[in-house]
Design an enzyme around this catalytic site. Structure first.
Site, PDB file in Angstrom:
ATOM      1  N   LYS A 188       0.842  -1.200   0.000  1.00  0.00           N
ATOM      2  CA  LYS A 188       0.000   0.000   0.000  1.00  0.00           C
ATOM      3  C   LYS A 188       0.872   1.242   0.000  1.00  0.00           C
ATOM      4  O   LYS A 188       1.420   1.635   1.024  1.00  0.00           O
ATOM      5  CB  LYS A 188      -0.938   0.044   1.203  1.00  0.00           C
ATOM      6  CG  LYS A 188      -2.025   1.094   0.980  1.00  0.00           C
ATOM      7  CD  LYS A 188      -2.545   1.713   2.251  1.00  0.00           C
ATOM      8  CE  LYS A 188      -1.665   2.782   2.825  1.00  0.00           C
ATOM      9  NZ  LYS A 188      -1.543   4.012   2.020  1.00  0.00           N
ATOM     10  N   GLY A 241       7.073   4.961   8.249  1.00  0.00           N
ATOM     11  CA  GLY A 241       6.267   6.170   8.389  1.00  0.00           C
ATOM     12  C   GLY A 241       6.438   6.776   9.764  1.00  0.00           C
ATOM     13  O   GLY A 241       7.481   6.625  10.403  1.00  0.00           O
ATOM     14  N   SER A 242       5.390   7.441  10.231  1.00  0.00           N
ATOM     15  CA  SER A 242       5.499   8.187  11.486  1.00  0.00           C
ATOM     16  C   SER A 242       5.422   7.255  12.702  1.00  0.00           C
ATOM     17  O   SER A 242       4.847   6.167  12.632  1.00  0.00           O
ATOM     18  CB  SER A 242       4.372   9.218  11.573  1.00  0.00           C
ATOM     19  OG  SER A 242       3.121   8.562  11.644  1.00  0.00           O
ATOM     20  N   THR A 243       5.958   7.719  13.807  1.00  0.00           N
ATOM     21  CA  THR A 243       5.918   6.943  15.047  1.00  0.00           C
ATOM     22  C   THR A 243       4.473   6.771  15.521  1.00  0.00           C
ATOM     23  O   THR A 243       4.096   5.703  16.013  1.00  0.00           O
ATOM     24  CB  THR A 243       6.788   7.638  16.111  1.00  0.00           C
ATOM     25  OG1 THR A 243       8.149   7.621  15.638  1.00  0.00           O
ATOM     26  CG2 THR A 243       6.724   6.935  17.454  1.00  0.00           C
ATOM     27  N   GLY A 246       2.964   4.119  13.506  1.00  0.00           N
ATOM     28  CA  GLY A 246       3.642   2.864  13.867  1.00  0.00           C
ATOM     29  C   GLY A 246       3.026   2.219  15.101  1.00  0.00           C
ATOM     30  O   GLY A 246       2.870   0.996  15.189  1.00  0.00           O
ATOM     31  N   GLU A 263       9.995   1.090  10.582  1.00  0.00           N
ATOM     32  CA  GLU A 263      11.005   2.144  10.439  1.00  0.00           C
ATOM     33  C   GLU A 263      10.281   3.467  10.592  1.00  0.00           C
ATOM     34  O   GLU A 263       9.518   3.878   9.729  1.00  0.00           O
ATOM     35  CB  GLU A 263      11.694   2.067   9.081  1.00  0.00           C
ATOM     36  CG  GLU A 263      12.843   3.062   8.999  1.00  0.00           C
ATOM     37  CD  GLU A 263      13.190   3.402   7.579  1.00  0.00           C
ATOM     38  OE1 GLU A 263      13.024   2.548   6.703  1.00  0.00           O
ATOM     39  OE2 GLU A 263      13.617   4.548   7.352  1.00  0.00           O
ATOM     40  N   CYS A 297      14.148   9.803   6.912  1.00  0.00           N
ATOM     41  CA  CYS A 297      13.917   9.327   8.274  1.00  0.00           C
ATOM     42  C   CYS A 297      15.143   9.550   9.165  1.00  0.00           C
ATOM     43  O   CYS A 297      15.000   9.879  10.331  1.00  0.00           O
ATOM     44  CB  CYS A 297      13.524   7.859   8.256  1.00  0.00           C
ATOM     45  SG  CYS A 297      14.666   6.838   7.317  1.00  0.00           S
TER      46      CYS A 297
HETATM   47  P1  NAI Z   1       2.019   8.339   8.194  1.00  0.00           P
HETATM   48  O1  NAI Z   1       2.892   7.503   9.061  1.00  0.00           O
HETATM   49  O2  NAI Z   1       0.634   8.559   8.675  1.00  0.00           O
HETATM   50  O3  NAI Z   1       1.928   7.669   6.731  1.00  0.00           O
HETATM   51  C1  NAI Z   1       2.808   6.693   6.250  1.00  0.00           C
HETATM   52  C2  NAI Z   1       2.005   5.564   5.612  1.00  0.00           C
HETATM   53  O4  NAI Z   1       1.135   4.992   6.573  1.00  0.00           O
HETATM   54  C3  NAI Z   1       1.107   6.015   4.448  1.00  0.00           C
HETATM   55  O5  NAI Z   1       1.075   4.994   3.462  1.00  0.00           O
HETATM   56  C4  NAI Z   1      -0.246   6.136   5.120  1.00  0.00           C
HETATM   57  O6  NAI Z   1      -1.322   5.989   4.213  1.00  0.00           O
HETATM   58  C5  NAI Z   1      -0.207   4.982   6.096  1.00  0.00           C
HETATM   59  N1  NAI Z   1      -1.121   5.100   7.243  1.00  0.00           N
HETATM   60  C6  NAI Z   1      -1.577   6.226   7.844  1.00  0.00           C
HETATM   61  N2  NAI Z   1      -2.404   5.926   8.865  1.00  0.00           N
HETATM   62  C7  NAI Z   1      -2.495   4.581   8.914  1.00  0.00           C
HETATM   63  C8  NAI Z   1      -3.183   3.659   9.759  1.00  0.00           C
HETATM   64  N3  NAI Z   1      -3.986   4.071  10.745  1.00  0.00           N
HETATM   65  N4  NAI Z   1      -3.022   2.337   9.538  1.00  0.00           N
HETATM   66  C9  NAI Z   1      -2.225   1.899   8.549  1.00  0.00           C
HETATM   67  N5  NAI Z   1      -1.547   2.726   7.718  1.00  0.00           N
HETATM   68  C10 NAI Z   1      -1.678   4.049   7.892  1.00  0.00           C
HETATM   69  O7  NAI Z   1       2.764   9.705   7.939  1.00  0.00           O
HETATM   70  P2  NAI Z   1       2.236  11.037   7.191  1.00  0.00           P
HETATM   71  O8  NAI Z   1       0.911  11.413   7.726  1.00  0.00           O
HETATM   72  O9  NAI Z   1       2.351  10.847   5.731  1.00  0.00           O
HETATM   73  O10 NAI Z   1       3.344  12.093   7.647  1.00  0.00           O
HETATM   74  C11 NAI Z   1       3.290  12.692   8.944  1.00  0.00           C
HETATM   75  C12 NAI Z   1       4.669  12.785   9.537  1.00  0.00           C
HETATM   76  O11 NAI Z   1       5.194  11.480   9.745  1.00  0.00           O
HETATM   77  C13 NAI Z   1       5.726  13.463   8.687  1.00  0.00           C
HETATM   78  O12 NAI Z   1       5.664  14.835   8.784  1.00  0.00           O
HETATM   79  C14 NAI Z   1       6.995  12.875   9.255  1.00  0.00           C
HETATM   80  O13 NAI Z   1       7.355  13.576  10.421  1.00  0.00           O
HETATM   81  C15 NAI Z   1       6.595  11.474   9.620  1.00  0.00           C
HETATM   82  N6  NAI Z   1       7.020  10.537   8.563  1.00  0.00           N
HETATM   83  C16 NAI Z   1       8.197   9.895   8.734  1.00  0.00           C
HETATM   84  C17 NAI Z   1       8.669   9.060   7.755  1.00  0.00           C
HETATM   85  C18 NAI Z   1       9.961   8.360   7.942  1.00  0.00           C
HETATM   86  O14 NAI Z   1      10.496   7.787   6.986  1.00  0.00           O
HETATM   87  N7  NAI Z   1      10.517   8.368   9.126  1.00  0.00           N
HETATM   88  C19 NAI Z   1       7.952   8.855   6.483  1.00  0.00           C
HETATM   89  C20 NAI Z   1       6.697   9.561   6.431  1.00  0.00           C
HETATM   90  C21 NAI Z   1       6.274  10.370   7.433  1.00  0.00           C
END
Ligand code: NAI
Ligand code: MG
Length: 494
Positions: A188, A241-243, A246, A263, A297
């Protein structure tokens, strides 16, 4: 050539992009689509089918059928041969893939073009591991005549949920070990940048990937992502993605005790001692934070500088940042592109205000860019000085090109400040003192430390985090084990 022509792409010519399930392109069951936004212009590039829970169900069923079917008869050599064929097919289309990623999430073409080697290396590294597996024969002391051995079997259906900051390469951490181990995958991508994942699936399909082995369902996190994370037909979830999200993934995994690899976010420290090669360190520290417009990240966003060189060094880093060419991502001269979405722009601008309110000293940047960049989500590389660990900008992940510079007096204090965070992904040390380099590298509580360099990665080397940055390794010789179960067999030889 007009602006519009520049942004044309063969993948974006026709209709809307569909989900890829069971080797076929299908609409979402709801019939809904969503718009992919080009972050350099703020306009839609194409519509994509919006996957939901029902589509995830269909994809998991297709992945399970494939896992039990023809794919399960592939020997290790057959999987290796397929992977090498896919790697060649991807290479033949690489330039289109890089351009698509650039249009979709805004990383400059100079950056995405560098992924060519990485993709080839990753496919070939895991292809080599596909045939390198060995089991164990155990010594035992059971009275009689018993033999015991173990071998590894593919785990089953893997779900991968990836973010938007570099999907073209992030997805390989799931695709390659899945193919090497004999698992199957439901992937996804993030709504902000699903296109390179869809195009890659099409390339692999055309090159002979069996139906159902890899399925791609773009859709919202709250519906498609949550359904995948909780699905009882999924044996493992790889999440990047975000903590905060996670944490939800861990909770959702309890439905069937699925394995989880995470991660997550970071607020990585980068420590510069006065005895470092300061020219090299200034460029290194700037790029540790500004690379990919700060959307990395392991970005080194907390810069700790020995007090005797603090002001001078911070000026040098700011000078590197202010000279970077921020520009349209398809312009070959651009070093930094826009942030990937309106949400990221809002978030980074929010932190500009937080920094002002907290009394940090702005050295460079701190603003959205205008002119020919005004429609996109562009911000200037930003450095704040006189920051302390009490400030939100020093504690929270911003995920933009925003550096917080903090002075320190002693090696012990530097380590203590570096560890004053809930995160534990990366870290950097710059010094010519070899003993100190090792002491500090060992003192920092993170999964990775770079010394006199920053952010170097290779598929053959373990990539890992700790604390709130997540768990599970990627890359290196142990990653594949996370996609298998160890099966022990006892034989009574009597
Ligand atoms: P997010 O962690 O919500 O999104 C990442 C992925 O998770 C996307 O594919 C999203 O559709 C999916 N996702 C979101 N909510 C979910 C849930 N309840 N269950 C399963 N999957 C879900 O991050 P977002 O909203 O895109 O970005 C917010 C902040 O997160 C950023 O500003 C950054 O600080 C952090 N982030 C960190 C990343 C890293 O590589 N460390 C990558 C992306 C975001
Ligand atoms: Mg996009």
């Amino acid at each position: 050539m007009t602006f519009q022509d520049t942004y044309r792409h063969p993948f974006l010519e026709s209709g809307h992009k569909q989900l890829f399930i069971g080797g076929e392109w299908v609409d979402a069951i709801s019939g809904e689509t969503f718009a992919c936004i080009d972050p350099s212009r703020g306009t839609a590039s194409i519509q994509v089918s919006r996957g939901g829970a029902a589509d995830i169900d269909a994809a998991v069923a297709a992945a399970r059928t494939a896992f039990k079917g023809e794919w399960s008869k592939f020997k290790a050599f057959d999987r290796q041969a397929l992977m090498l064929k896919l790697a060649d097919a991807i290479d033949a289309r690489f330039e289109d893939l890089a351009r698509l990623e650039t249009i979709d999430m805004g990383a400059p073409i100079a950056r995405t073009s560098m992924f060519r080697r990485w993709i080839q290396q990753t496919f070939r590294y895991y292809a080599a591991q596909a045939v390198a597996d060995t089991g164990d024969v155990f010594n035992n002391s059971v009275p009689g005549n018993f033999m015991s051995y173990s071998h590894r079997e593919p785990l089953g259906v893997v779900g991968a949920i990836i973010p938007w900051n570099g999907p073209l390469i992030t997805q390989l951490w799931s695709i390659c070990p899945v193919l090497a181990s004999g698992c199957t995958l439901v992937l996804k991508p993030a709504e902000e940048a699903p296109l390179s994942t869809l195009m890659l699936a099409g390339i692999m399909h055309d090159a002979g990937l069996p139906a159902g082995v890899i399925n791609v369902v773009p859709g919202p996190g709250a519906t498609a992502g949550a359904a995948l994370a909780a699905h009882t037909g999924v044996d493992k979830v790889n999440f990047t993605g975000s903590t905060a999200t996670g944490r939800r993934i861990i909770e959702a995994s309890a439905t069937n005790m699925k394995r989880v690899a995470l991660e997550l976010g970071g607020k990585s420290p980068d420590i510069v001692f006065a005895d470092a090669d300061l020219d090299v360190a200034a460029t290194g520290a700037a790029m540790a934070c500004f690379n990919n417009t700060g959307q990395v990240c392991f970005a080194g966003t907390r810069l700790f500088v020995e007090r005797s060189i603090y002001n001078d060094f911070v000026e040098r880093v700011a000078a590197v940042g202010s000279k970077l060419k921020v520009g349209l991502p398809l312009d070959g001269e651009s070093q930094l592109g826009p942030l990937a979405s309106q949400a990221q722009l809002d978030r980074v601008q929010h932190y500009f205000e937080v920094a002002r309110n907290e009394g940090a000293r702005l050295v460079t940047g701190g603003e959205r860019l205008g002119g020919n960049l005004a429609d996109g989500f562009f911000v200037a590389p930003t450095v704040y000085a006189d920051v302390d660990m009490g400030m939100a900008i020093a504690r929270e992940e911003i995920f933009g090109p925003v550096l917080s510079a903090i002075p320190f007096d002693t090696e012990e204090e530097a380590i203590e400040l570096a560890n004053a965070t809930e995160y534990g992904l990366g870290g950097g040390v710059w010094s010519r003192d070899v003993g100190r380099v090792h002491r500090v590298a060992h003192g920092i509580r993170t999964g990775m430390v770079w010394t006199n360099c920053y952010g170097v990665t290779d598929p053959g080397v373990t990539f890992a985090g700790t604390k709130h940055s997540g768990y599970g390794v990627k890359g290196g010789p142990h990653h594949l084990n996370e996609f298998t179960i160890s099966k022990t067999v006892w034989l009574n030889l009597a």
